[in-house]
Design an enzyme around this catalytic site. Structure first.
Site, short mmCIF file in Angstrom:
data_model
loop_
_atom_site.label_atom_id
_atom_site.label_comp_id
_atom_site.label_asym_id
_atom_site.label_seq_id
_atom_site.Cartn_x
_atom_site.Cartn_y
_atom_site.Cartn_z
CE LYS A 13 -30.23 -7.08 5.33
NZ LYS A 13 -28.77 -7.06 5.55
NE ARG A 88 -29.90 -11.33 0.92
CZ ARG A 88 -30.06 -11.45 2.25
NH1 ARG A 88 -31.17 -11.90 2.75
NH2 ARG A 88 -29.08 -11.12 3.06
NE ARG A 127 -24.57 -11.61 13.12
CZ ARG A 127 -25.29 -11.42 12.02
NH1 ARG A 127 -26.37 -10.64 12.06
NH2 ARG A 127 -24.94 -11.98 10.89
NE ARG A 135 -26.12 -15.26 10.47
CZ ARG A 135 -26.80 -14.31 9.86
NH1 ARG A 135 -27.66 -13.57 10.55
NH2 ARG A 135 -26.64 -14.07 8.58
NE ARG A 146 -23.48 -13.07 5.18
CZ ARG A 146 -23.53 -12.79 6.48
NH1 ARG A 146 -22.60 -13.22 7.30
NH2 ARG A 146 -24.53 -12.09 6.95
P1 AP5 Z 1 -27.93 -7.01 12.11
O1 AP5 Z 1 -29.04 -6.15 12.55
O2 AP5 Z 1 -28.01 -8.47 12.40
O3 AP5 Z 1 -27.63 -6.77 10.57
P2 AP5 Z 1 -28.31 -7.43 9.31
O4 AP5 Z 1 -28.27 -6.42 8.22
O5 AP5 Z 1 -29.66 -8.01 9.65
O6 AP5 Z 1 -27.23 -8.57 9.04
P3 AP5 Z 1 -27.39 -10.09 8.66
O7 AP5 Z 1 -25.98 -10.61 8.66
O8 AP5 Z 1 -28.36 -10.83 9.51
O9 AP5 Z 1 -27.99 -9.93 7.23
P4 AP5 Z 1 -27.78 -10.73 5.96
O10 AP5 Z 1 -28.56 -9.93 5.05
O11 AP5 Z 1 -26.41 -11.02 5.48
O12 AP5 Z 1 -28.25 -12.19 6.44
P5 AP5 Z 1 -29.68 -12.88 6.43
O13 AP5 Z 1 -29.86 -13.51 7.73
O14 AP5 Z 1 -30.73 -11.99 5.90
O15 AP5 Z 1 -26.58 -6.40 12.73
C1 AP5 Z 1 -25.35 -7.06 12.54
C2 AP5 Z 1 -24.48 -6.82 13.78
O16 AP5 Z 1 -24.16 -5.44 13.87
C3 AP5 Z 1 -25.18 -7.17 15.11
O17 AP5 Z 1 -24.25 -7.71 15.99
C4 AP5 Z 1 -25.71 -5.83 15.60
O18 AP5 Z 1 -25.82 -5.79 17.00
C5 AP5 Z 1 -24.67 -4.86 15.07
N1 AP5 Z 1 -25.21 -3.55 14.70
C6 AP5 Z 1 -26.41 -3.30 14.10
N2 AP5 Z 1 -26.57 -1.97 13.90
C7 AP5 Z 1 -25.44 -1.38 14.37
C8 AP5 Z 1 -25.00 -0.01 14.47
N3 AP5 Z 1 -25.74 1.01 14.00
N4 AP5 Z 1 -23.78 0.25 15.02
C9 AP5 Z 1 -23.01 -0.80 15.49
N5 AP5 Z 1 -23.37 -2.11 15.46
C10 AP5 Z 1 -24.58 -2.39 14.90
O19 AP5 Z 1 -29.44 -14.01 5.30
C11 AP5 Z 1 -28.55 -15.08 5.54
C12 AP5 Z 1 -28.46 -15.95 4.31
O20 AP5 Z 1 -29.75 -16.52 4.00
C13 AP5 Z 1 -28.02 -15.27 3.01
O21 AP5 Z 1 -26.62 -15.12 2.92
C14 AP5 Z 1 -28.58 -16.25 1.97
O22 AP5 Z 1 -27.79 -17.42 1.91
C15 AP5 Z 1 -29.92 -16.64 2.57
N6 AP5 Z 1 -31.00 -15.73 2.16
C16 AP5 Z 1 -31.76 -14.94 2.97
N7 AP5 Z 1 -32.65 -14.24 2.25
C17 AP5 Z 1 -32.45 -14.59 0.95
C18 AP5 Z 1 -33.05 -14.19 -0.26
N8 AP5 Z 1 -34.04 -13.27 -0.29
N9 AP5 Z 1 -32.59 -14.74 -1.41
C19 AP5 Z 1 -31.60 -15.66 -1.40
N10 AP5 Z 1 -31.00 -16.10 -0.29
C20 AP5 Z 1 -31.41 -15.55 0.89
#
Ligand code: AP5
Length: 196
Positions: A13, A88, A127, A135, A146
């Site tokens: 994402k 979410r 990552r 992280r 997660r």
């Molecule tokens: P990346 O692009 O970072 O993936 P992502 O989907 O953004 O993953 P995140 O781990 O950041 O998302 P998340 O939803 O768990 O965490 P968030 O920060 O939103 O890619 C991941 C890796 O894969 C990278 O190394 C990239 O290079 C690689 N990659 C990407 N595409 C690829 C491909 N096609 N092929 C190969 N490799 C690839 O949230 C963190 C925490 O915050 C949550 O757990 C929660 O505690 C809190 N939080 C955030 N938002 C909310 C909400 N709305 N409600 C409640 N709690 C929330």
């Protein structure tokens, strides 16, 4: 154009939101990045959510809804925004629609990046931030938690968008370039950066 990017942790994402922001002038709003910035700055909000975020559970809905309400009002969202990490939960999805309707705005597309669990654990194990750090929530056991939280709390909102004909499924297992091309084609964005 206002877009939601949905998908499990590590689905890509953030990667795809950044590419859309750079290419098309849509502002990426990453709730995870916003929370981590609050944590790094040691604000009251950051201190409150730190243990929740690092454990891989969800921050309470009222906190997240307040956060997103103020962020989408900022002027850098005038050309449209990409929500990366919000909504979410069902409450967040309903609050978002209510909030946008009150401003005569709407979500134009909801993109779901589909990636299997094995691929996610592998990606997040590798990552690293630019400074080489990892992280806290990318530890394999926390990643599995997660994924389960995503299945329990986020997957149930998919029918909300699917039944409204707003959900577009994208194969997130492809290369980053192929995923980007699939998104651009699905959104009919064209290949050039629009004039601002
Ligand atoms: P990346 O692009 O970072 O993936 P992502 O989907 O953004 O993953 P995140 O781990 O950041 O998302 P998340 O939803 O768990 O965490 P968030 O920060 O939103 O890619 C991941 C890796 O894969 C990278 O190394 C990239 O290079 C690689 N990659 C990407 N595409 C690829 C491909 N096609 N092929 C190969 N490799 C690839 O949230 C963190 C925490 O915050 C949550 O757990 C929660 O505690 C809190 N939080 C955030 N938002 C909310 C909400 N709305 N409600 C409640 N709690 C929330």
């Amino acid at each position: 154009m206002n877009i939601i990017l949905l998908g499990p942790p590590g689905a890509g994402k953030g990667t795809q939101a950044q590419r859309l922001e750079q290419g098309y002038g849509l502002k990426q709003i990453s709730t995870g990045d916003m929370l981590r910035a609050e944590m790094a700055a040691g604000t009251p909000l950051g201190l409150n959510v730190k243990s929740i975020v690092e454990s891989g559970s969800f921050v309470p809905d009222p906190v997240m809804i307040d956060l997103i309400k103020s962020r989408t009002l900022q002027s850098d969202c005038a050309h449209g925004f990409i929500l990366d990490g919000f909504p979410r939960t069902e409450s967040q999805a309903e609050a978002l629609d209510t909030m946008l309707a009150a401003r005569s705005m709407k979500i134009d597309a909801v993109l779901l990046l589909e990636v299997d669990a094995e691929q996610i654990v592998g990606r997040l194990a590798q990552r690293r931030a630019p400074d080489g750090t990892r992280r806290a929530d990318d530890e394999p056991d926390t990643v599995r938690h997660r994924i389960q939280v995503y299945r329990d709390q986020t997957a149930p909102i998919l029918p909300y968008y699917e039944n409204a004909g707003r959900l577009i499924r994208i194969d997130g297992m492809q290369s980053m370039d192929a995923v980007h091309d699939a998104i651009v084609a699905a959104l009919k964005l064209g290949t050039t950066t629009p004039a601002r």
